[in-house]
Every structure is written in C-alpha cells, then in structure tokens.
Design a protein around this motif. Sequence first.
Motif: not given
Length: 700
Positions: A415-427
């Motif tokens: 997968p790839t992983v991101t994190r938004n400015p609200q601190g939520i990590v998404a895969v």
Amino acid sequence: MPLRRPRPSAARVAALTLAVVTALPLGLVCAPTAMADAVPSAPAPSAQVSCRPVQLYGAAPDGKLDFFSHADAAQGSFNWPVIGKRIDGSGWGAPRITLGGPGNWIYSINADGGLYRHRYDPVTNSWGTPPGEKIDSGWGNFLNGASRRNRVTIDERGNIFAVHDDGTLRLYRYDEKTGAPMPGNGRVIDTGTWGGYNLVVAAGDGLLFARQGGDLYRYRYDVDTQQWLEIKSPAWTAGWDKIREIRSAGGGTLYALHTDGSLFWYRYDVNAAAWVDTGRRKAGWNFETYYGISVSTDACKVPAQPVKPPVAPRPNMPAAIRQGSDKLIQQFYVDERGWLINGVQRDPKDLGTVAYSTVAGARDFVDQPVVMEQADGTPMAFALGKDGHVWMTKRQAGGTWSALKDLGGDFTAAPTVTRNPQGIVAVHAFDRDGRMWYLNQQSSNSDNFIPWRTRDAYSSMPAGYEKSSFAGAGQAVSVDVTADRPFILGIDKQGRLGMNRADAKREGWWVWGASDVSGLGGTPAAARGADGKVTAFARTKDGEIWTAKESTKADADTKLPLNGFFGQGTVLPGVKTTGSPAVAVNQDKSLGVVVRDDKGYVYYARQLTPDGEFGRWSLVAPKQAATDPAVVQLDNGEWAVFYIDTQGLERMYWLSEADGGSAQPRSLVRPKRSVPAGPVFTGGVVAKSRDGKPVVKEGR
C-alpha cells in the motif's frame, strides 16, 4: 401458525392445507396492503443454497420460551415439524432481548444490561452448562425503546453487529478458544451513518440489511478482509415499517415478523445480486403473541468461495527508510525469509549507529514496507503479507514494536500511506481487480482503523467516472503524504500512469487522469519539483526510465478537469532495469532519480537545473545491489541511497554535490545531445543483520 397443536376448525384446516400444498406467495395469501408496492423488478435465477431445519424460538411476554423447527428454509414453504414446544418456563419476557446464533447458541440481553449466551440441543431437548453464561456487560441501552431492540444482530459465524446511539456500527466477537470476555465497546467498523436505522439484520456471512422508514438497504462486509464490499444499496423499497422483527437463518434468508403475527420468508442471492422469489412467501402466522423471536443463524449456507492463492514475494524488494520528527532514521525491510526487520539509525552520517530489532511474529511478508508517523510522532510501519492483508506495527516506549495488527485487505502489492493535517493516517492500495481501496484511522493516534472502502464508497460522484482499471499487482504511491489533498498514483492495466487527488474533505476522489503513454510498468515514483508541479518516473516496456511532469486537461466525457501526466514525456537513455525507480529532491529543488540496472548496479541521474532536463546516468557505488534502491530524505535537503547488496550487506551512500550532468535525455521521438558532468556519493556498509543483530561494519 398455531402455537400448539389444538384441534383446528374446518376453516383453519383449509388454510393450513393451502399453505402446505401450494406454498403460495405473499400476494396470494393474506398479503398486507402495506407491502403491495415493495416488489423488486425481477427475481434471481435459481441458485444453490443448502439448509438444515431452522431452529426458531418464541419468547412470550410471560417469560416462557417455545421452540419451533422450520424444515424448508431454502424455499420458504409452510413446513413445520415442531410447533410451539415449551423448552423453558420463565425469564424470557420483557425487557429481555433474545437473539439466535450459530451452533445451537441463543444470546440474550438481560435486564441487568449483560449479554448472555445459552445453548439448547433440540435433539436431546437439553440445555448446556453453564446455563446463561455472561460474556459482556453494558448492553442495557438496547432495552430502552423499540427502535433500539432491533439494532443488534448476529451472523452465521457468531459475529455480533450493533448500532449505537452515536451512529456507529460496531463489531463484537467472542473468543471461543480462550473464553475471553468480549470487549465492552467493540470495534467501530463504520462511523456516524447508522443513526437513521431502527433495524439491522445479518443475513449471512457479512450480508447486512438495515431499515430506514419503510425502506430496506443492503450492506456487505467481509469480516476476514475487513472490506466494505457494498454500502447502502437500495434492497427493497416501501412497506418494511410494518415489520416488527427480521431474523435470518443465514444464506441470504430473511424471516420477517409482521405486526399482525404473520411470518414472511425471503431470500437474497448475493452471487446473482437479486431476490430469489419476488412473490414473497408466507411461511407461518399466529406469532403475534410472542414478545420476540430468534432464529439459528447458520442453518443455511451458500457455496464457499474458492480460496485465493498466496501473494508471491516481490523480486528485488526495496526497503522503506524515513527520517522521523525525532531525527532518527527508521529502516524497514523484508529479508529473504519474509521477516520484517527494523533498523534505527541515531546519526544519519554515522553508519555504525544502527540498532536492529525484529517485530515479534512478523513473518511471511512479500513486498516493500511503508513507514509513516502518526500525529504524536510515533513511527508506524505497514507491510503486505502473503495472505494479501496489510499489517501494521507501532514503535512503543522503550524502543520495542507493538504486536502486529491485521488491517485486512485483499491485495497483491504494497500500500501507500498518507496523513492529513488533522492527524488522520490513511492507507491506500489496489486490489486484484485493479480497484483502489482505502481505510482511515478512526481518530488521530487511534489504534482502530475504519475498514477498507473503494473510491466510489466515499465519493458523491456517480460510479463509472474512472478511466483506468489498475494493475492488480501494481503498488500505489503517493505525493504530498501529509497534505490535506494528497495525490495517489498507480499504473493501470494498459500500462498508463494514472493520477488522482482527494477532495478537500478527503471524502472522495476526483477522476483518474491516465497518461497518454502506455506500456509502463513497475512501481512509479514521484515528487514535487521547483515549480511546485509533480514529476513522475516509471519503467518503460524496454526497461528504460520514463519521466513526465504533471499537467491538466478536460475530460472528454464529463468535462471535468483531469490531473495527470499527459503528452509524450521523456525517456532517460543509457540504463535499463527490471526494477522500479526511487526519486529524491535536491537542496536546490531539482529532482534526481535512482535505479538498479539489469546487472545489479545502482545509477543516478538528476536535473541539470531546477525544472530542467536530466543529465546522464552516474554510478552510485561499485557494489551490486540485490534490491531496488530506496531514498532517505533529510529535512535539511540532504539525501542518501539505501540498498542491500548481493552479500546481504546494507549500504547507504550520501550525495556530495558536484557540478553534474552528462547526457541530456532523449524524448520518445528523437534523441538530444550530450553534455559532461559527475555527482559523487560517499558511504558504504551500514551493517549486516542476522536474526536482527548487526554482525559486520565497514567504514565509509
């Protein structure tokens, strides 16, 4: 249907005979007018389902419990070998909720708010011991009001689904092997969207129906892969507000208890995606005297899906390497055994400061790990198992790593992983069929991730807007991983590089923009250049590295703007590879690309000027690589190449800036002239790991 076997009247005999002989559909046997307009457009074709006699229990208001056996759950005809057999004389009345389960288990929520389970064997007419085993507390709220009573359901495997007042849907499981009590709050598998439902029923393995007003909606959740396969599909509109309770014997069957005491039978075939009998059959009546009914949930089964083969390991698997907010460099790689190895480098330029550890139980991994930090700075690692699931671990106090958490999925590439400015990590990941899936942390720093959904599950845009179907074995990559609107890239089944961007709320994705060039392969790489635009790199069908800059055009059908890599792009000649590139950003914001060639040597090419053309390839080090290279980027703009050589030694080489470039790239149309250059890399062996311990060091 009678509760006992009293001597029926002549009219009663006629009614029973009619039901037994003809099994007439609901529209011809006492059809409630409220249901008249609720017929789906067409029935499903005949489909396989196997059913044993269904155990149905009726809980009377005076506390008595009666047992019924329905012998035709597959067709819904009037066939009741056992009618109203008294099996318990007290304790089952209001406000108690009685629920069926698999394997002869009966569950109940009692007045004390506890969740209990009981086991009744109809063959021996006996109760198991201990009678009324308490397995959890805190369920009393479901006793408060009719709208809450029907918000708990159990599927054919014993999974308990419950809709809470905060609108969340939660999943509970009882560990039969250890006898461990169920967690008091369950796992949230959907957030905030279920508050409008006053009834939910599990009708098979992950098949859920939910009622809102008079309408019935369908959901499908795969408990094993933790994927939402279907979300709020209209199942059958109108008339369901007249139903008191709906229970299921599994296999898509529904037993709907009408307010007049009539019991109706339905079956939905998941494989045919349609109802088996659009006439709706009346299977029984005279249940109005019961406070509630329950049904054995595993009486009916549909054919099991074939087991999917394990995921093959990716060849030349690169490491994941990232500098954290604590300035430490986290290395993660999968070794030749499939073990997940972690190395923590305290000093970026001191190659002897790597401390190694293995993640407990981290075995059978098959692709490049991914490293991310959650909002509080805790390092996280994600890796793909041969079961197609994504597994996650977090760094704990003291430097150890948490036990692996199974996030599910059905993927063949990392997968790839991101994190938004609200601190939520998404895969994000692509499945075997080329669809993009993603799951989000429930909240920042949470250990719970809301299960996988497809792009269309969140998007308000109509389905079918995508122009690409992604290669099932292709890895997703991301750009702007901590931005509010990250880009996701992947290579589709035509070998085109697709690009997508989340909307402002991360609740949907825009239309995929696919490159004009096809025949690309491997895992793409991308970064933002000096002009702020994304530049991407991928392997051509000839094994060379192709690059193109982000551009925009209008979609021919929807007229919506597409972000993508349009035009012919540029090929960097001189190096051929069977692997995938990695990209770095230099201190002057020019971009560099690193790749392992087909002989195992690692080469580097960079832009001659920020946003300019690329120079020729330069050798990074004379030691051959067994893996594709990875790049670690420091926050001061410095970066290094990391790979494992053919002897199992970890190597890291830092770029020393020099006047550089050598051969101008050629376009896909015609070659261009060459110019001189020469960047220099310094470094060497980091350490050799055996069972997680460094045993060899080498100076730089």
